[in-house]
Design an enzyme around this catalytic site. Structure first.
Site, PDB file in Angstrom:
ATOM      1  CB  ALA A  22       5.437  -3.793  11.187  1.00 43.16           C
ATOM      2  CG  ASN A  23       3.111   0.583   8.254  1.00 45.65           C
ATOM      3  OD1 ASN A  23       3.654   0.606   7.165  1.00 45.65           O
ATOM      4  ND2 ASN A  23       3.426   1.447   9.221  1.00 45.65           N
ATOM      5  NE  ARG A  24      -0.942  -5.947   4.663  1.00 40.24           N
ATOM      6  CZ  ARG A  24      -0.639  -7.228   4.868  1.00 40.24           C
ATOM      7  NH1 ARG A  24       0.491  -7.722   4.381  1.00 40.24           N
ATOM      8  NH2 ARG A  24      -1.454  -8.005   5.550  1.00 40.24           N
ATOM      9  CB  SER A  25       5.045   1.589   4.463  1.00 37.36           C
ATOM     10  OG  SER A  25       5.935   2.398   3.734  1.00 37.36           O
TER      11      SER A  25
END
Ligand code: C5P
Length: 215
Positions: A22-25
């Protein structure tokens, strides 16, 4: 009354049935744009990866997880006059993500994870046979902002790039504020840079600019 397609949030890419990349958006910027366009009278389809934000009022929310699902949902939402790609789409997915949980082998090596490229949704929409009249992307950069953003505009084939500096000390990624330059071509003197403001403020400025464009 115009139809606007907005992407928002991260995509998550499964490694196995219980793990993912995942990513931090946070989805704050994309959701704010969808909310603002809807409040200005657009019919908005918001295609979002997993976020903890509530759905803005009066938008059609399509929830997805992976980049491939996001592309499918975007294509299904066409035709649209406006597309704003604010999602932080993962560049890769895990090739052959299994249906069984990867098991840790005592003393064994960690499992190799092979990655495969994800579709570029902004690029696909920009070259789609039902291309929206105005296609807007973001360039989140940690350096050489103007140069990288202008190259992205050409590479993706979109009309505007909203360039923002996401260097860790700016607190932009996941934060509440954003500082944007709207880039629409190679001519640097045509750049429109907005003061640092809330993501809602950026959404308002973008919506006003979109309205101006269509009028
Ligand atoms: O290539 P990069 O990720 O920096 O491009 C950012 C822009 O492209 C954003 O507007 C993002 O929403 C969009 N994008 C996309 N699909 C991808 C990668 C990026 O729509 N696979």
């Amino acid at each position: 009354g115009r139809h606007a397609l907005v992407t928002s949030g991260p995509t998550i890419e499964p490694i196995d049935p219980v793990r993912f990349i995942a990513n931090r958006s946070s989805g704050k910027q994309g959701h704010a744009i969808a909310a603002e366009l809807a409040s200005r009278g657009a019919r908005v389809t918001l295609v979002s990866g997993p976020v903890t934000l509530p759905s803005p009022p009066a938008v059609e929310l399509v929830e997805v997880e992976t980049a491939r699902q996001m592309l499918e949902a975007c294509e299904a939402a066409l035709p649209a006059e406006i597309a704003v790609c604010a999602a932080a789409v993962a560049d890769w997915h895990v090739k052959d993500a299994g249906t069984a949980k990867l098991k840790k082998q005592d003393g064994g090596p960690p499992p190799p994870i092979e990655l495969a490229e994800n579709p570029d949704i902004l690029r696909r929409l920009s070259s789609h046979e039902a291309r929206p009249d105005l296609v807007v992307g973001f360039a989140a950069e940690t350096g050489n902002l103007r140069e990288n953003a202008a190259a992205k505009l050409t590479r993706k084939g979109c009309d505007w790039i909203l360039a923002n500096d996401v260097a860790p000390d700016t607190g932009t990624f996941g934060g509440d504020d954003n500082e944007i330059c709207l880039i629409s071509g190679a001519d640097e003197t045509a750049d429109e840079c907005w003061e640092r403001q809330s993501k809602t403020g950026v959404a308002r400025a973008l919506s006003a600019r979109i309205i101006k464009h269509f009028s």
